[in-house]
Design an enzyme around this catalytic site. Structure first.
Site, PDB file in Angstrom:
ATOM      1  N   HIS A 171      -6.302  -7.244  -0.219  1.00 26.07           N
ATOM      2  CA  HIS A 171      -6.484  -5.823  -0.539  1.00 26.07           C
ATOM      3  C   HIS A 171      -5.690  -5.481  -1.803  1.00 26.07           C
ATOM      4  O   HIS A 171      -4.599  -6.007  -2.020  1.00 26.07           O
ATOM      5  CB  HIS A 171      -5.980  -4.940   0.613  1.00 26.07           C
ATOM      6  CG  HIS A 171      -6.619  -5.260   1.926  1.00 26.07           C
ATOM      7  ND1 HIS A 171      -6.009  -6.059   2.873  1.00 26.07           N
ATOM      8  CD2 HIS A 171      -7.815  -4.891   2.438  1.00 26.07           C
ATOM      9  CE1 HIS A 171      -6.815  -6.173   3.923  1.00 26.07           C
ATOM     10  NE2 HIS A 171      -7.910  -5.482   3.699  1.00 26.07           N
ATOM     11  N   HIS A 193       0.824  -1.222   0.000  1.00 30.80           N
ATOM     12  CA  HIS A 193       0.000   0.000   0.000  1.00 30.80           C
ATOM     13  C   HIS A 193       0.856   1.270   0.000  1.00 30.80           C
ATOM     14  O   HIS A 193       0.324   2.359  -0.251  1.00 30.80           O
ATOM     15  CB  HIS A 193      -0.903   0.049   1.239  1.00 30.80           C
ATOM     16  CG  HIS A 193      -1.964  -1.009   1.261  1.00 30.80           C
ATOM     17  ND1 HIS A 193      -2.853  -1.189   0.230  1.00 30.80           N
ATOM     18  CD2 HIS A 193      -2.276  -1.950   2.197  1.00 30.80           C
ATOM     19  CE1 HIS A 193      -3.670  -2.201   0.533  1.00 30.80           C
ATOM     20  NE2 HIS A 193      -3.340  -2.675   1.709  1.00 30.80           N
ATOM     21  N   ASP A 237      -2.719 -10.643  -2.123  1.00 29.99           N
ATOM     22  CA  ASP A 237      -3.248 -10.097  -0.866  1.00 29.99           C
ATOM     23  C   ASP A 237      -4.730  -9.763  -1.081  1.00 29.99           C
ATOM     24  O   ASP A 237      -5.135  -9.427  -2.195  1.00 29.99           O
ATOM     25  CB  ASP A 237      -2.460  -8.829  -0.495  1.00 29.99           C
ATOM     26  CG  ASP A 237      -2.793  -8.306   0.887  1.00 29.99           C
ATOM     27  OD1 ASP A 237      -2.009  -8.564   1.824  1.00 29.99           O
ATOM     28  OD2 ASP A 237      -3.831  -7.616   1.026  1.00 29.99           O
ATOM     29  N   ASP A 242      -4.288 -12.719   3.882  1.00 29.65           N
ATOM     30  CA  ASP A 242      -5.515 -12.242   4.529  1.00 29.65           C
ATOM     31  C   ASP A 242      -6.766 -12.542   3.698  1.00 29.65           C
ATOM     32  O   ASP A 242      -7.867 -12.165   4.104  1.00 29.65           O
ATOM     33  CB  ASP A 242      -5.425 -10.746   4.860  1.00 29.65           C
ATOM     34  CG  ASP A 242      -4.756  -9.936   3.778  1.00 29.65           C
ATOM     35  OD1 ASP A 242      -4.480 -10.490   2.695  1.00 29.65           O
ATOM     36  OD2 ASP A 242      -4.495  -8.744   4.008  1.00 29.65           O
TER      37      ASP A 242
END
Lengths: 144, 348
Positions: free
Chosen positions: B161, B124, B159, B246
């Site tokens: 996200h 990120h 991931d 995740d």
């Protein structure tokens, strides 16, 4: 300012964002504008308390009432993302904001330096006018 | 086959009590490595910091200065999700350096698979901003180092996200292909199928958003049907994986339904895109349920090393299959628009 139809204001439940919302409601009341209160859902909100997309927090209604702002002109938007990105996106449909309002510092932001300041980030990169509201701002009309 | 593990550094100083991005995560990931019982096939890359010059390939100097100063001033909360401590600057530089060390070791050996068990995660982190638990973009720093050597790098990001930082950093870079599977809508709000790269790198970004509840079969189908042809055309010389765990069904941060065995399947897909041994490295990103993280790392690395321990079995039947065709349509429309724009603007 009278031409502004939609004001977007960042909200995270902090004292600073309350002040930003107060300013936005006050200005919208004077200019007959709509206000979209925008909440950015960060990573950690998936673990704890969430702001519900469908229901504006009662605190906003209370602020609107104090400011004499017609709640029929209030919109509530919950969007995934960091605060800066979400605010920048408010310029696009469906919000179509013409003015951004942010508190001087949001929840969890570092208090000493430039880093972590959503307001400075927004001011630096925004493509529309931005108002940064001091955390102790109370409209004169409310004071009276 | 040899497993090269990097990122070994005392990360206990980067911790905020109660925060899910915590030192126990690396402990769990390394337990997953230990569960493989690799003995002499386990190689550790010597820890090192990424240098300022290596970081400047992807991050702005002003941001690095500010982050360093924030840490040396005692740290603090950077945003509603992301924190830094006095030690974070040093630890983050070692996390970024861990990827570089693993790649150096793989190049020296010309064989094996790499795993960077370091934190804080990176995907990120933007060029000029920390975000989403991430301070420095570890996989981007490694990718940029490979670009300097003339390599073509596939970054596969599974991931849960979207890796907005990695996408942004290489948005207009034709020698990097960024492919991401992620739950959508979800933080950080980016990762639309129609985000396909900049005008100098059209079709070098492949976003494969899937809805909450999606299972492993949906992610595999999206990669095989949408991304694989693009990857084949791109012909990568290196494959780096932003390996967040995740998307596991037990993870508290999101709502996908993958199992440890699904990650093993994704890892085999990633390995199939690598042109030769010694050209695949995985970087730990998210993953916040410690047991799921441990078993997922075990399953993932076991699969690419030729072992195939079984855990919960493969997941299937979740929503999102119908999304694959829609994703492809949105990508084609966006790519056509960019080509039209370039043609009308006189070429990119």
């Amino acid at each position: 300012m009278n031409d502004v139809k939609m004001i977007a204001v960042g909200y995270d439940g902090s004292r600073e964002s309350d002040a930003a919302v107060r300013w936005a409601f006050h200005m919208a009341r004077e200019t007959n504008a709509y206000v979209t209160v925008v909440h950015a859902t960060g990573l950690l909100e998936h673990l704890g308390t969430n702001f519900s997309p469908g229901v504006a927090p009662p605190a906003l209604s209370a602020i609107a009432k104090k400011c004499g702002f017609d709640q029929a002109r209030l919109r509530w938007s919950v969007t995934d993302g960091d605060a800066c990105s979400v605010l920048f996106r408010a310029v696009n449909p469906p919000i179509n904001a013409e003015l951004l309002v942010v508190g001087s510092r949001g929840r969890g932001e570092h208090s000493g330096m430039l880093m972590g300041s959503t307001s400075l980030e927004v001011v630096e990169h925004a493509t529309l006018p931005v108002v940064v509201v001091p955390s102790d701002f109370v409209p004169r009309a409310v004071l009276n | 086959m040899v497993l090269v593990v990097g990122g070994f550094f005392d990360d206990s100083g980067h911790e905020d009590p109660g925060h899910p991005e915590r030192p126990d995560r690396v402990t769990a990931a390394l337990a997953g490595v230990a569960d493989l019982h690799l003995d002499s096939d386990l190689v550790t890359a010597a820890p090192r910091e990424a240098t300022r010059a290596e970081l400047l390939r992807v991050h702005h100097g002003g941001y690095l200065d500010e982050l360093g100063a924030l840490c040396y001033g005692g740290g603090g909360d950077i945003d509603q999700d992301t924190y830094a401590t006095y030690d974070s600057w040093t630890i983050a530089k070692h996390a970024a350096g861990g990827g570089l060390a693993v790649i150096d070791e793989l190049q020296r050996r010309n064989e094996g698979v790499g795993f960077v068990a370091a934190r804080p995660p990176g995907h990120h982190a933007l060029a000029d901003r920390a975000m989403g638990f991430c301070l420095l973009n570890n996989v981007a720093v490694a990718t940029a180092a490979l670009l300097e050597e003339g390599e073509r790098v596939l970054v596969l990001d599974w991931d849960v996200h979207h890796g907005n930082g990695t996408q942004q950093i290489f948005w207009d870079e034709p020698s990097v292909l960024y492919v991401s599977t992620h739950q959508w809508p979800l933080f950080p709000g980016s990762g639309y199928a129609g985000e396909v790269g900049g005008r100098h790198a059209i079709d070098r970004t492949v976003n494969l958003p899937v809805p909450a509840g999606a299972t492993g079969d949906v992610l595999r189908r999206a990669i095989e049907e949408v991304a694989a042809p693009v990857i084949s055309d791109f012909d990568p010389t290196w494959v780096l994986v932003s390996a967040g765990f995740d998307a596991h069904r037990d993870d508290p941060m999101a709502n996908l339904e993958l199992t440890s065995d699904d990650f093993a399947e994704l890892a085999l897909l990633a390995a199939s895109f690598a042109p030769q041994p010694g050209r695949l490295a995985m970087f730990l990103e998210g993953g916040y349920d410690l047991l799921a993280l441990r078993t997922s790392v075990h399953a993932t690395l076991g699969a690419v090393l030729g072992a195939r321990p079984e855990f919960e079995g493969l997941s299937s039947g979740g929503p999102g299959s119908d999304h694959v065709a829609r994703v492809q349509r949105e990508r084609v429309a966006a790519i056509d628009s960019l080509h039209t724009f370039n043609a009308e603007e006189g070429g990119a």
